[in-house]
Design a protein around this motif. Structure first.
Motif, mmCIF file in Angstrom:
data_model
loop_
_atom_site.group_PDB
_atom_site.id
_atom_site.type_symbol
_atom_site.label_atom_id
_atom_site.label_comp_id
_atom_site.label_asym_id
_atom_site.label_seq_id
_atom_site.Cartn_x
_atom_site.Cartn_y
_atom_site.Cartn_z
ATOM 1 N N MET A 217 10.807 -8.019 -14.997
ATOM 2 C CA MET A 217 11.755 -7.674 -16.061
ATOM 3 C C MET A 217 11.767 -6.171 -16.339
ATOM 4 S SD MET A 217 11.679 -9.206 -19.951
ATOM 5 C CE MET A 217 10.339 -8.131 -20.512
ATOM 6 N N VAL A 218 12.962 -5.632 -16.637
ATOM 7 C CA VAL A 218 13.079 -4.259 -17.111
ATOM 8 C C VAL A 218 13.427 -4.282 -18.597
ATOM 9 C CG1 VAL A 218 13.776 -3.347 -14.873
ATOM 10 C CG2 VAL A 218 15.534 -4.069 -16.501
ATOM 11 N N ASN A 219 13.050 -3.218 -19.279
ATOM 12 C CA ASN A 219 13.348 -3.079 -20.698
ATOM 13 C C ASN A 219 14.509 -2.111 -20.868
ATOM 14 O OD1 ASN A 219 10.840 -4.309 -22.414
ATOM 15 N ND2 ASN A 219 10.190 -3.567 -20.408
ATOM 16 N N ALA A 220 15.453 -2.469 -21.741
ATOM 17 C CA ALA A 220 16.647 -1.653 -21.901
ATOM 18 C C ALA A 220 16.886 -1.320 -23.367
ATOM 19 C CB ALA A 220 17.865 -2.378 -21.330
ATOM 20 N N VAL A 221 17.286 -0.071 -23.602
ATOM 21 C CA VAL A 221 17.688 0.369 -24.940
ATOM 22 C C VAL A 221 19.034 1.063 -24.811
ATOM 23 C CG1 VAL A 221 15.330 0.614 -25.794
ATOM 24 C CG2 VAL A 221 16.466 2.577 -24.736
ATOM 25 N N ILE A 222 19.732 1.196 -25.926
ATOM 26 C CA ILE A 222 21.080 1.762 -25.890
ATOM 27 C C ILE A 222 21.200 2.945 -26.839
ATOM 28 C CG2 ILE A 222 21.972 0.194 -27.675
ATOM 29 C CD1 ILE A 222 24.626 0.111 -26.001
ATOM 30 N N LEU A 223 22.014 3.912 -26.459
ATOM 31 C CA LEU A 223 22.402 5.006 -27.333
ATOM 32 C C LEU A 223 23.855 4.776 -27.727
ATOM 33 C CD1 LEU A 223 21.645 7.771 -28.619
ATOM 34 C CD2 LEU A 223 22.657 8.850 -26.599
ATOM 35 N N HIS A 224 24.084 4.545 -29.025
ATOM 36 C CA HIS A 224 25.434 4.322 -29.523
ATOM 37 C C HIS A 224 26.094 5.650 -29.890
ATOM 38 C CE1 HIS A 224 23.950 0.094 -30.710
ATOM 39 N NE2 HIS A 224 24.839 -0.059 -29.754
ATOM 40 N N PRO A 225 27.421 5.673 -29.993
ATOM 41 C CA PRO A 225 28.105 6.883 -30.458
ATOM 42 C C PRO A 225 27.645 7.260 -31.865
ATOM 43 C CG PRO A 225 29.665 5.344 -29.478
ATOM 44 C CD PRO A 225 28.369 4.604 -29.604
ATOM 45 N N PRO A 226 27.718 8.529 -32.232
ATOM 46 C CA PRO A 226 27.229 8.972 -33.536
ATOM 47 C C PRO A 226 28.131 8.593 -34.706
ATOM 48 C CG PRO A 226 28.163 10.813 -32.332
ATOM 49 C CD PRO A 226 28.147 9.660 -31.387
ATOM 50 N N ALA A 227 29.362 8.160 -34.428
ATOM 51 C CA ALA A 227 30.277 7.714 -35.478
ATOM 52 C C ALA A 227 30.967 6.445 -35.002
ATOM 53 C CB ALA A 227 31.307 8.795 -35.804
ATOM 54 N N PHE A 228 31.281 5.550 -35.930
ATOM 55 C CA PHE A 228 31.887 4.273 -35.575
ATOM 56 C C PHE A 228 33.282 4.477 -34.987
ATOM 57 C CE2 PHE A 228 28.955 3.190 -39.097
ATOM 58 C CZ PHE A 228 28.091 2.383 -38.368
ATOM 59 N N GLY A 229 33.503 3.835 -33.839
ATOM 60 C CA GLY A 229 34.774 3.979 -33.145
ATOM 61 C C GLY A 229 34.734 5.002 -32.035
ATOM 62 N N GLY A 230 33.618 5.727 -31.902
ATOM 63 C CA GLY A 230 33.473 6.685 -30.813
ATOM 64 C C GLY A 230 33.224 5.987 -29.489
ATOM 65 N N THR A 231 33.495 6.678 -28.403
ATOM 66 C CA THR A 231 33.281 6.127 -27.061
ATOM 67 C C THR A 231 32.629 7.184 -26.169
ATOM 68 O OG1 THR A 231 35.513 6.770 -26.394
ATOM 69 C CG2 THR A 231 35.217 4.506 -27.186
ATOM 70 N N VAL A 232 32.126 6.720 -25.044
ATOM 71 C CA VAL A 232 31.496 7.625 -24.076
ATOM 72 C C VAL A 232 32.578 8.381 -23.309
ATOM 73 C CG1 VAL A 232 30.015 7.773 -22.047
ATOM 74 C CG2 VAL A 232 29.531 6.071 -23.826
ATOM 75 N N ASP A 278 33.630 10.880 -27.158
ATOM 76 C CA ASP A 278 35.024 11.000 -27.589
ATOM 77 C C ASP A 278 35.113 10.391 -28.983
ATOM 78 O OD1 ASP A 278 37.711 10.896 -28.109
ATOM 79 O OD2 ASP A 278 38.270 9.837 -26.264
ATOM 80 N N LEU A 279 35.294 11.234 -30.005
ATOM 81 C CA LEU A 279 35.341 10.771 -31.393
ATOM 82 C C LEU A 279 36.754 10.840 -31.965
ATOM 83 C CD1 LEU A 279 32.079 12.480 -32.752
ATOM 84 C CD2 LEU A 279 32.357 10.184 -31.771
ATOM 85 N N SER A 280 37.735 10.891 -31.079
ATOM 86 C CA SER A 280 39.118 11.054 -31.536
ATOM 87 C C SER A 280 39.608 9.863 -32.346
ATOM 88 C CB SER A 280 40.048 11.282 -30.337
ATOM 89 O OG SER A 280 39.981 10.186 -29.431
ATOM 90 N N LYS A 281 39.047 8.681 -32.113
ATOM 91 C CA LYS A 281 39.468 7.494 -32.853
ATOM 92 C C LYS A 281 38.364 6.983 -33.778
ATOM 93 C CE LYS A 281 42.694 5.978 -29.258
ATOM 94 N NZ LYS A 281 43.061 4.875 -28.304
ATOM 95 N N ALA A 282 37.360 7.810 -34.023
ATOM 96 C CA ALA A 282 36.223 7.382 -34.838
ATOM 97 C C ALA A 282 36.545 7.486 -36.329
ATOM 98 C CB ALA A 282 35.004 8.239 -34.510
ATOM 99 N N GLU A 283 35.797 6.703 -37.124
ATOM 100 C CA GLU A 283 35.872 6.808 -38.583
ATOM 101 C C GLU A 283 35.050 8.022 -38.995
ATOM 102 O OE1 GLU A 283 36.848 7.015 -41.782
ATOM 103 O OE2 GLU A 283 37.362 4.871 -41.546
ATOM 104 N N THR A 284 35.717 9.057 -39.450
ATOM 105 C CA THR A 284 35.015 10.310 -39.750
ATOM 106 C C THR A 284 35.000 10.636 -41.242
ATOM 107 O OG1 THR A 284 37.054 11.556 -39.323
ATOM 108 C CG2 THR A 284 35.508 11.288 -37.481
ATOM 109 N N ARG A 285 35.543 9.757 -42.070
ATOM 110 C CA ARG A 285 35.494 10.012 -43.508
ATOM 111 C C ARG A 285 34.068 9.833 -44.030
ATOM 112 N NH1 ARG A 285 40.029 5.986 -45.688
ATOM 113 N NH2 ARG A 285 39.219 4.791 -43.913
#
Length: 717
Positions: A217-232, A278-285
């Motif tokens: 088995m391998v162990n996996a962790v994730i890095l999410h975007p810094p704001a909701f709605g952001g993408t890689v 890409d934070l163009s569609k993120a919630e930034t308020r």
């Protein structure tokens, strides 16, 4: 704990299995089970030759007690000895194991005992009937004369344990409508029995997803975007791949996943990642920008959720009126065990199959979402349901977001089993929060001090919106989960109106322990207290005069008696009371509060009265009241998720989002009302009255009404 995925496999392994959620006709006569297989008269009960009785638990067990409660129901109707009872978790199978209140497998809404009550009683009674019939046939005696007690079937000098009769019982027809016990015949229901999982959870043998390990088995962790709605947008993998033990880095729609030979390597690799977002569609308020928008909405009537009489006219003619604005923050669920899953994809002849180990709250929904993400049929999914270390709503999402994310992480590295675990920061910053909510209230009293009018508007985000459950959760522009506890309350105000605004923002939200009641109870019960005080009314007597339901009056009278309401508190202390009905259960609480060294309420004791119908397990009921109080008190005093610049969550772990500490837990005394009503929920109803009871005591002590939670918020200084 391993369970079997498909109905066919389950039938083959368990002898006769007839799902009690399906019709049972007389044609359902059994055939002899395979040698060594248990006697399984229905989908929930298995009796083995060694006398053990296993109850198949269709609900996730994350500490709220269904494993014990459901087992108690079966054991009582079966007249088993508690020491012979065992549990197994059910496979993902809707026809057999759906929640009768949901229509699909799932745990939530404090429904585990309520939806299973008659189903599990019937399962136990059917098995008992067949054992009795087998004994009567063996001994050639009348069925009516055969007795059962603590796992022993007897008639005169004849005795046999369940295991001795199991094979014979399996040959008999399954009774269509077995005779159920009357309440006076209960031997375990309503009694103190130890939790069935206390020993394995104490000695470490209970298996949680975090404990699961698979070969290679391998162990996996994730890095999410810094704001909701952001993408890689772009990933530089080089630095992460250079970390010893990191085996791969892959981008998926939810973020960037790092795979390591162990979790430490994976986390170090994640820290080394260089990602362009890409934070163009993120919630930034910011959070305060959202609060301002919500307050503006709540100042207008909104859609009418419920009304009686002419509230506006009643308020206009009132002798005195008061208004209040309440603000409730985003809250994380923060269970002790964060979101996690182990996924092993089939190889060779097993390609197109997948094994999943997780504490799933919506078993069928999660497996369907994973199957879709993996591109394999649902029938190829095998769920190994595990104990889960808490949830408070987080493991049950309308769109199965975590299940999909975990499956995509496994698909991106398909050459080995993947253990995908959210770290605490993922959990705190990962969304699916209790929504931000604003209430605007206005109330009025007449010259005698009686409440004559009530107007309440709630502005909140709907967690049903834009999910597959939207049509079910939102009707005519009203999300009932937003106004529950304000609408359909236990109070009969002469004239009132409840309004609702469904707000939009990009922060993912979700039900949080007690759902809408977590904020409506606070707004209603603290505002009620202020109105009663304005009219010179006693907080208990004033509530009683407004109550429509005898059960609500019963618990309020009982908690007042328990706490000796009306007595003078000790110097520097004050009492506060609150009552709330949620999930068809009634809970009233009295809080004894002083001012702590930090300037916040110091809660010394909580008295509780609860009416949840038949008390299946008083021990579990008390534990859930205590747990709800501890969880709710920590949230009320300290918890708040704030969105800073660019919509970024400013909290990340328990250092900035702290829980109640053991020394801050008040003494709790619980009175359970004896009832013949069918059981209702206890997992959530203990939480809603806690914060308003504390706030009402705090106002009595300090003269200050707290209208923005948490108590530690700067507005309350």
């Amino acid at each position: 704990m391993t369970v079997i995925a498909s109905r066919r496999e389950f039938l083959a392994s368990s002898g006769l299995v007839i799902g009690l959620v399906l019709p049972m006709g007389r044609a359902a006569a059994a055939t002899a089970p395979a040698e060594g297989a248990p006697f399984a008269p229905n989908a929930f009960v298995r009796i083995a030759a060694d006398d053990s009785v296993t109850v198949v638990i269709k609900h996730v067990e994350f500490g709220q007690g269904p494993a014990t409660g459901l087992t108690t129901i079966v054991a009582d109707e079966l007249d088993a000895d508690w020491g012979q009872m065992r549990i197994a978790f059910a496979p993902a199978n809707d026809p057999l194991y759906r929640n009768l209140m949901f229509g699909t497998m799932g745990t939530g809404g404090s429904t585990a005992i309520a939806n299973s009550w008659m189903q599990l009683r019937t399962a136990g009674a059917a098995a008992r009937t067949m054992l009795v019939q087998a004994a009567a046939k063996r001994w050639n005696v009348p069925v009516a004369e055969v007795k059962v007690s603590k796992g022993v079937v007897s008639h005169g000098s004849h005795q046999a344990r369940f295991g001795e009769l199991a094979a014979d019982a399996a040959l008999l027809p399954v009774p269509e409508k077995p005779v159920l016990k009357t309440p006076d015949q209960f031997t375990l229901i309503g009694r103190e029995v130890p939790k069935i999982d206390s020993v394995p959870k104490s000695n470490g043998s209970a298996v949680f997803t975090m404990d699961v390990s698979r070969p290679n088995m391998v162990n996996a962790v994730i890095l999410h975007p810094p704001a909701f709605g952001g993408t890689v947008k772009a990933v530089d993998k080089a630095a992460a791949l250079a970390v010893p033990g990191v085996v791969a880095v892959e981008a998926i729609p939810q973020g960037v996943v790092v795979y390591g030979k162990d979790s430490f390597a994976a986390m170090r690799g994640r820290s080394a990642l260089e990602v362009e977002w890409d934070l163009s569609k993120a919630e930034t308020r910011s959070g305060e920008e959202l609060v301002k928008a919500y307050k503006a909405a709540a100042a207008t009537p909104g859609r009418q959720a419920e009304a009686k009489g002419d509230a506006a006219a009643a308020l206009a003619g009132a002798a005195k009126t008061i208004e209040a604005t309440y603000v409730f923050p985003f809250l994380a669920h923060a269970p002790m065990e964060p979101m996690d899953a182990v996924i092993e994809l089939g190889k060779g002849p097993d390609k197109g199959r997948a094994d999943v180990w997780m504490g799933s709250q919506f078993q069928v929904g999660d497996m369907r979402a994973m199957a879709k993400a993996l591109g394999i049929p649902f029938e190829g999914m095998t769920l190994h349901e595990q104990y889960a270390g808490g949830s408070f709503g987080r493991r049950a999402t309308p769109d199965q977001d975590f299940a999909t994310e975990a499956a995509l992480a496994a698909k991106a590295y398909s050459q080995a089993p993947v253990k995908f675990v959210w770290t605490r920061e993922n959990d705190i910053r990962g969304g699916r929060y209790r929504p931000l909510v604003v209430h605007q209230l206005k109330g009025g009293i007449d010259a005698k001090g009686d409440i004559v009018g009530w107007d309440q508007v709630v502005a909140a985000q709907s967690f049903f919106a834009n999910t597959p459950m939207a049509a079910m959760g939102i009707k005519d522009g009203i999300d009932e989960s937003i106004v529950e506890g304000a609408a359909k309350s236990s109070y009969g105000w002469p004239a009132y109106r409840i309004g609702c605004h469904i707000m939009e923002n990009g922060v993912p939200t979700l039900w949080w322990r007690s759902v809408g009641n977590t904020h409506t109870a606070y707004a209603v019960e603290t505002f009620m207290d202020e109105l009663l005080a304005l009219g010179g009314k006693d907080a208990v007597k004033g509530r009683l005069a407004l109550m429509k339901e005898d059960r609500a009056k019963g618990i309020l009278n009982r908690v007042a008696e328990l706490a000796d309401w009306g007595r003078k508190p000790a110097d520097g202390r004050a009492f506060g009371v609150a009552m709330h009905k949620s999930f068809n259960s009634y809970v009233a609480q009295v809080a004894e509060v002083s001012k702590g060294a930090d300037g916040l309420p110091r809660v010394h004791k909580i008295w509780v009265a609860v009416d949840c119908g038949v008390a299946v397990n008083p021990n579990v009921i008390r534990a859930q009241m205590e747990g709800g109080i501890g969880y709710g008190l920590g949230a009320a005093l300290y918890n708040e998720l704030t969105l800073g610049k660019g919509g970024r969550v400013e909290q990340g772990n328990f250092d900035t989002y702290r829980s109640l500490r053991i020394g801050e837990m008040p003494e709790v005394e619980v009175a359970i009302i004896k009832s013949s009503e069918n059981p209702t929920g206890v997992g959530e109803p203990g939480l809603p009255p806690l914060a308003p009871a504390v706030a009402n005591a705090w106002r009595a002590l300090t003269g200050k009404a707290v209208r923005r939670l948490p108590f530690a918020h700067g507005d309350n200084a």
